[in-house]
Enzyme design. Structure first.
Site, PDB file in Angstrom:
ATOM      1  CG  ASP A   1      81.372  -3.633  -6.545  1.00 12.83           C
ATOM      2  OD1 ASP A   1      81.636  -2.456  -6.238  1.00 12.83           O
ATOM      3  OD2 ASP A   1      82.152  -4.367  -7.164  1.00 12.83           O
TER       4      ASP A   1
ATOM      5  N   GLY B   1      69.923  -1.363 -15.348  1.00 17.01           N
ATOM      6  CA  GLY B   1      69.146  -0.179 -15.035  1.00 17.01           C
ATOM      7  C   GLY B   1      70.023   0.965 -14.582  1.00 17.01           C
ATOM      8  CG  LEU B   2      73.959   2.102 -11.707  1.00 12.38           C
ATOM      9  CD1 LEU B   2      73.179   3.141 -10.915  1.00 12.38           C
ATOM     10  CD2 LEU B   2      74.938   1.368 -10.809  1.00 12.38           C
TER      11      LEU B   2
ATOM     12  CG  ASP C   1      41.558 -29.413 -27.141  1.00  8.06           C
ATOM     13  OD1 ASP C   1      41.523 -28.167 -27.196  1.00  8.06           O
ATOM     14  OD2 ASP C   1      40.703 -30.086 -26.550  1.00  8.06           O
TER      15      ASP C   1
END
Length: 535
Positions: free
Chosen positions: A287, A422-423, A36
């Protein structure tokens, strides 16, 4: 018992460790086997702390089970007291150590240490980490602040004229998501209102600080999962009111300022008028119009998940399509929030259920924990981390709060940047076959010279799974329901559709094909389906 490769919360003694590690002058003696001791790495490796947690393990082994394990615990407690000289000590057992039933609390008190010794009895197999942290803080507050409690029925004295109001900040712990920076942000915000901070607990507090929690006029509950129980006890015993609003997001921060001002009896008008944050303007700018109605799935601890849903819906214009949490203790609050966004709540600690839900809902952004980061990566969806548990990269060296107006700025950047990336990815994918942008093309700034010859590979007919060049989010149910087969040229045409709506286009086309008895989906079928669903 469930075998899994991931858990959102550790056992409750890890929560107790988070409280002890965040404090100063407190030591935790833990009756636990050697295995542990892994928990130390959570603080030294992931949180990057420059010292070990103040925890002494008895580290019993199999050979010790035939001996007196109680004596082993008492020796560990004596050694810890002599070595570290703590102001107070908490004692307990890990999930494995609790099976021995040695009663660490009774054993430690029998040693007669001249300091407070608080027994933390945690039901290791019924509760988890956040509950363990909340219970530990509650027991510490009761044991250390309790002796200074006013007599039953006594009224709280009024604050003297001209004296600034004070409050306690409750909930920040070690290993918390941006807790360090949230303390700085909220302390500054309260200072602008003319309110002083009496004690921050447990982060940075000593046992002596815990003892004077009752001196404050009210309490600010920063993280209800950890501080809610202690705040309720302080309200009942010391008559200290506490805040209900968590200041994550612009709207919530404004609500928090109004609530705090009412509790402290101060005027918040000037602070509200002078509030400076870029999120509202950025989210309304030209934007950012592409953010509107982005489908977002949210999962985390209840505090951060509910706050994230409000920000996503009200401040960024996203559409919340999924909301969930692993905090079962806050299931009621999460269900109420889910009802507000007309979604089905997901309350689970099984990451496979979360992954299945993400795949089913086809979101365009996932907001979650470290596990949701992995899930989103597998499914090809942008992701931002909003809640613990997190990995080392979410303990940044820079100032990056989640609370207050600066926290809203940080949230905007954190959530929007994956979509920006992503764009860019979509544009690269869209134009990769263009004669100007393909791999063999000469850089445009070098004139009209000829590029070095590049072997051009002509794509052969291939099964749909091979033709696909980007990960698709397709649920098992949709895949099973579809009897139509995609032609290679149709798969190639599908890749020209932006990735964040490609999944929807695929589903609609397959549905159109099935309804019209089309066995093979061609380019014409794809555009016929588009025209059909555009009506």
């Amino acid at each position: 018992m469930q075998l899994t490769v991931w858990t959102y919360e550790g056992p409750p003694h890890v929560g107790a460790m988070r409280v002890a590690t965040g404090m100063e002058g407190l030591h935790y003696v833990l009756h636990a086997p050697q295995g542990d001791t892994y928990a130390d790495l959570l603080f030294t490796m992931i949180e990057r702390r420059n010292k070990r947690p103040p925890v002494t393990y008895t580290t019993f082994a199999a050979r010790d089970l035939g001996k007196d394990t109680a004596e082993l615990f008492m020796k560990a407690a004596r050694d810890a007291y002599e070595r570290f000289k703590p102001q107070a000590m908490i004692v307990g057992a890990s999930c494995t150590g609790s099976l021995i039933q040695d009663d660490p609390g009774g054993l430690a008190k029998s040693l007669g240490f001249p300091i407070p010794v608080v027994a933390i009895d945690l039901p290791a197999y019924q509760r988890k980490e956040n509950w363990g942290a909340a219970e530990t803080l509650y027991q510490l507050v009761r044991a250390l602040a309790g002796p200074k409690a006013p007599a039953p029925g006594a009224k709280r004295p009024e604050r003297a004229p001209g004296v600034r109001p004070t409050c306690n900040l409750l909930g920040p712990t070690a290993l918390g998501f941006r807790h360090r920076d949230d303390i700085t942000e909220i302390t500054g915000l309260l200072g602008k209102l003319g309110i002083d901070v009496n004690v921050v607990a447990p982060m940075g507090a000593t046992p002596a600080d815990i003892a004077r929690l009752g001196d404050a006029d009210f309490n600010v509950v920063m993280y209800p999962e950890i501080a809610g129980q202690a705040a309720s006890w302080l309200h009942r015993i010391f008559h200290q009111p506490f805040t209900k609003t968590v200041p994550i997001g612009v709207s919530a921060t404004r609500d928090f300022i109004k609530e705090v001002a009412q509790l402290a009896g101060v005027d918040a008008t000037a602070v509200l008028e002078a509030a400076s944050t870029r999120l509202p303007w950025y989210s309304h700018s030209v934007d950012s119009t592409y953010l509107t109605n982005k489908r977002v799935f949210i999962f985390g601890d209840a505090t951060h998940a509910i706050a994230a849903a409000r920000i996503a819906s009200e401040e960024l214009g996203f559409k919340v399509v999924g909301l969930g949490s692993y905090s079962r203790e806050f299931g009621r609050e999460l269900r109420e929030a889910a009802k507000h966004y007309d979604v089905e709540p997901l309350i689970t600690d099984d990451y496979l259920e979360v992954e299945a839900k993400v795949a089913e809902l086809h979101p365009e952004l996932v907001l979650g924990t470290q596990m949701e980061r992995h899930i989103a990566k597998r499914l090809g969806v942008p992701c931002a981390v909003i809640s613990a548990p997190v990995h080392v990269q979410d303990f940044p060296a820079r100032y990056a709060p989640q609370m207050g107006f600066e926290g809203a700025n940080v949230i905007f950047d954190t959530w929007v940047h994956p979509l920006m990336m992503g764009l860019e990815e979509h544009l690269l994918t869209m134009f990769k076959d263009d004669f100007e942008f393909k791999d063999g093309a000469m850089p445009s700034h070098l004139g009209t010279g000829h590029a070095a010859p590049v072997a051009e590979v002509i794509a052969e007919s291939a099964p749909p799974a091979v033709a696909a060049t980007a990960p698709e989010i397709v649920s098992v149910a949709n895949a099973a329901a579809s009897a139509a087969v995609w032609a290679p040229e149709a798969e190639k045409e599908l890749q020209k559709i932006p990735f964040f709506v490609r999944g929807k286009a695929r589903r609609n086309t397959e549905r159109f094909a099935n309804e019209n008895g089309v066995a093979t989906i061609t380019v014409e079928t794809l555009y016929d389906a588009k025209a059909h669903f555009a009506r």
